[in-house]
Write an enzyme that holds these catalytic residues in place. Structure first.
Site, PDB file in Angstrom:
ATOM      1  N   ASN A  96     103.825  33.034 -63.912  1.00  0.00           N
ATOM      2  CA  ASN A  96     104.323  31.980 -65.123  1.00  0.00           C
ATOM      3  C   ASN A  96     104.599  32.965 -66.270  1.00  0.00           C
ATOM      4  O   ASN A  96     105.443  32.422 -67.190  1.00  0.00           O
ATOM      5  CB  ASN A  96     103.457  30.807 -65.590  1.00  0.00           C
ATOM      6  N   HIS A 176      92.559  24.627 -71.100  1.00  0.00           N
ATOM      7  CA  HIS A 176      93.025  23.044 -70.007  1.00  0.00           C
ATOM      8  C   HIS A 176      92.200  23.472 -68.897  1.00  0.00           C
ATOM      9  O   HIS A 176      93.446  24.546 -67.946  1.00  0.00           O
ATOM     10  CB  HIS A 176      94.197  22.995 -69.871  1.00  0.00           C
TER      11      HIS A 176
HETATM   12  P1  NAD Z   1     108.216  22.271 -60.264  1.00  0.00           P
HETATM   13  O1  NAD Z   1     108.484  23.319 -59.750  1.00  0.00           O
HETATM   14  O2  NAD Z   1     108.765  20.777 -60.080  1.00  0.00           O
HETATM   15  O3  NAD Z   1     108.928  22.704 -61.410  1.00  0.00           O
HETATM   16  C1  NAD Z   1     109.116  24.061 -62.276  1.00  0.00           C
HETATM   17  C2  NAD Z   1     111.042  24.299 -62.425  1.00  0.00           C
HETATM   18  O4  NAD Z   1     110.999  25.253 -63.739  1.00  0.00           O
HETATM   19  C3  NAD Z   1     111.466  24.456 -61.221  1.00  0.00           C
HETATM   20  O5  NAD Z   1     113.072  23.951 -61.155  1.00  0.00           O
HETATM   21  C4  NAD Z   1     112.443  25.890 -62.062  1.00  0.00           C
HETATM   22  O6  NAD Z   1     113.988  26.328 -61.191  1.00  0.00           O
HETATM   23  C5  NAD Z   1     112.364  25.877 -63.198  1.00  0.00           C
HETATM   24  N1  NAD Z   1     112.241  27.424 -63.761  1.00  0.00           N
HETATM   25  C6  NAD Z   1     112.291  28.712 -63.416  1.00  0.00           C
HETATM   26  N2  NAD Z   1     112.157  29.711 -63.728  1.00  0.00           N
HETATM   27  C7  NAD Z   1     113.546  28.973 -64.962  1.00  0.00           C
HETATM   28  C8  NAD Z   1     113.281  29.388 -65.891  1.00  0.00           C
HETATM   29  N3  NAD Z   1     113.392  30.936 -66.579  1.00  0.00           N
HETATM   30  N4  NAD Z   1     114.371  29.121 -66.760  1.00  0.00           N
HETATM   31  C9  NAD Z   1     114.413  27.292 -66.564  1.00  0.00           C
HETATM   32  N5  NAD Z   1     113.938  26.641 -65.755  1.00  0.00           N
HETATM   33  C10 NAD Z   1     113.261  27.217 -65.037  1.00  0.00           C
HETATM   34  O7  NAD Z   1     107.317  22.909 -61.242  1.00  0.00           O
HETATM   35  P2  NAD Z   1     105.584  21.254 -62.141  1.00  0.00           P
HETATM   36  O8  NAD Z   1     105.360  20.966 -60.905  1.00  0.00           O
HETATM   37  O9  NAD Z   1     107.621  20.792 -62.525  1.00  0.00           O
HETATM   38  O10 NAD Z   1     104.922  21.814 -63.167  1.00  0.00           O
HETATM   39  C11 NAD Z   1     105.503  22.760 -63.908  1.00  0.00           C
HETATM   40  C12 NAD Z   1     104.525  23.835 -64.358  1.00  0.00           C
HETATM   41  O11 NAD Z   1     104.149  22.781 -65.199  1.00  0.00           O
HETATM   42  C13 NAD Z   1     103.834  24.303 -64.005  1.00  0.00           C
HETATM   43  O12 NAD Z   1     103.302  25.787 -64.499  1.00  0.00           O
HETATM   44  C14 NAD Z   1     102.598  23.440 -63.065  1.00  0.00           C
HETATM   45  O13 NAD Z   1     101.035  24.564 -63.391  1.00  0.00           O
HETATM   46  C15 NAD Z   1     102.357  23.131 -65.474  1.00  0.00           C
HETATM   47  N6  NAD Z   1     102.021  21.810 -65.356  1.00  0.00           N
HETATM   48  C16 NAD Z   1     100.565  21.413 -66.370  1.00  0.00           C
HETATM   49  C17 NAD Z   1     100.321  20.696 -67.023  1.00  0.00           C
HETATM   50  C18 NAD Z   1      99.382  20.044 -68.029  1.00  0.00           C
HETATM   51  O14 NAD Z   1      98.511  19.479 -68.412  1.00  0.00           O
HETATM   52  N7  NAD Z   1      99.759  20.925 -69.201  1.00  0.00           N
HETATM   53  C19 NAD Z   1     100.834  18.979 -66.132  1.00  0.00           C
HETATM   54  C20 NAD Z   1     101.243  19.166 -64.226  1.00  0.00           C
HETATM   55  C21 NAD Z   1     101.882  20.800 -64.294  1.00  0.00           C
END
Ligand code: NAD
Length: 310
Positions: A96, A176
């Site tokens: 990430n 977190h």
């Molecule tokens: P997901 O896999 O459903 O979506 C991630 C998206 O990012 C995908 O569609 C992918 O194609 C896109 N992506 C990847 N590289 C990219 C780039 N360079 N440019 C543009 N888009 C790109 O994942 P999700 O469930 O939506 O989770 C996303 C992130 O959020 C994860 O890292 C997850 O751990 C995090 N998250 C954080 C919290 C929080 O409380 N902070 C809560 C839930 C999820």
């Protein structure tokens, strides 16, 4: 911030859900951006079709083209891998950090005046990475985690007491992760401290469930949560757009505040049109401070890993 346009990077579970909630709350113009061709375009079109039913207007553009993000006042970074069962948030760091780096470079180029809300995990480390890469003023970079973790804690308190969750104001601090620091002393139900309403053993049980709230969902769902995280992001974005000065926990830059020494970590902040307008300093008791220090140490270790990888 520079206008009521919000770009959401990543059209996966969290990103698309954020876009939908933001649209239904008429937050402004929305650009949903992903690297996967067709994904953001398709979801944005679907959301636009829901507009006449849900009674929202306005532009929702899905794109892979960063020029469509230009003019955004807020950029939300959700791009990145999410946890699967058996994984910790820290396991996502190496992959990430590269994604957040690449996206942050684009943000600096196409949205130089924006306020950035990072969601990708491990959260505090990814906020740190985005701050380093964009070079933006620290008040313009923040992370969403506290809004979610506080909502989880509030939900569990409301459920336990059988009261409306609207009346519960949960607050917590720290990174977190499983070592986040819920603060029952500052958590209230219609103004009444939760410590007056629940015994210590019950509060400890709810804190434990809050700390494990993310993994409970990962184990059930096979992937990480998105409705409540998206709602947390929109809550932050609304406070910024409305310049409301709402106070909520976010991952924010702290130097002298809480003697953090220059890291992003969960603290209560006041949000407004300049992003983080103030870090609210609570007088912590010794045990709360010790828990915060333990969590901060973890955040610092992850930041050191980011330094090596960037
Ligand atoms: P997901 O896999 O459903 O979506 C991630 C998206 O990012 C995908 O569609 C992918 O194609 C896109 N992506 C990847 N590289 C990219 C780039 N360079 N440019 C543009 N888009 C790109 O994942 P999700 O469930 O939506 O989770 C996303 C992130 O959020 C994860 O890292 C997850 O751990 C995090 N998250 C954080 C919290 C929080 O409380 N902070 C809560 C839930 C999820």
């Amino acid at each position: 911030m520079s206008g009521n346009k919000i770009t959401i990077v990543g059209a996966g579970n969290v990103g698309a859900t954020t876009a939908h909630i933001a649209a239904s709350r008429r937050i402004g113009e929305i650009a949903l951006l992903d690297i996967v061709k067709g994904l953001a375009e398709g979801k944005a079109l679907d959301m636009a079709h829901a507009g006449p039913v849900q009674r929202y207007d306005g532009t929702i553009v899905g794109t892979t083209d960063w020029s469509k993000a230009e003019g955004s006042g807020i950029v939300v970074i959700t791009s990145g891998l999410a946890r699967k069962p058996g994984m910790s948030r820290d396991d996502l760091l190496a992959k990430n950090v590269q994604i957040v780096k690449e996206v942050s470079e684009k943000v600096a180029k196409f949205c130089p005046d924006s306020i950035v809300i990072v969601v990708s995990n491990p959260l505090d480390a990814m906020v740190y990475a985005a701050a380093k890469v964009t070079g933006f003023a620290k008040n313009r970079i923040l992370g969403m985690a506290g809004a979610l973790d506080a909502a989880r804690f509030s939900h569990f308190v409301a459920e336990e007491l059988g009261v409306s969750s609207e009346d519960v104001r949960g607050i917590l601090m720290g990174g977190h992760g499983d070592d986040m620091v819920p603060l029952p002393r500052f958590t209230s139900v219609a103004g009444i401290p939760v410590t007056e309403l629940l015994d210590g053993e019950t509060i400890a049980r709810l804190i434990e469930r809050t700390r494990k709230g993310g993994i409970e969902i990962v184990d059930l769902l096979g992937s990480s949560a998105y409705y409540a995280p998206a709602a947390g992001v929109v809550k932050m974005a609304e406070a910024i757009v409305a310049d409301s000065k709402a106070i909520m926990p976010c991952s924010a830059y702290c130097d002298r505040e809480y003697d953090v020494g220059g890291y992003f970590v969960g603290v209560p902040v006041m949000l407004g049109k300049r992003g983080v307008e103030r870090v609210v300093e609570l007088k912590l008791e010794a045990d709360e401070r010790a828990e915060f220090d333990r969590s901060l140490e973890h955040v610092k270790q992850l930041a050191a890993k980011v330094d090596k990888l960037l």
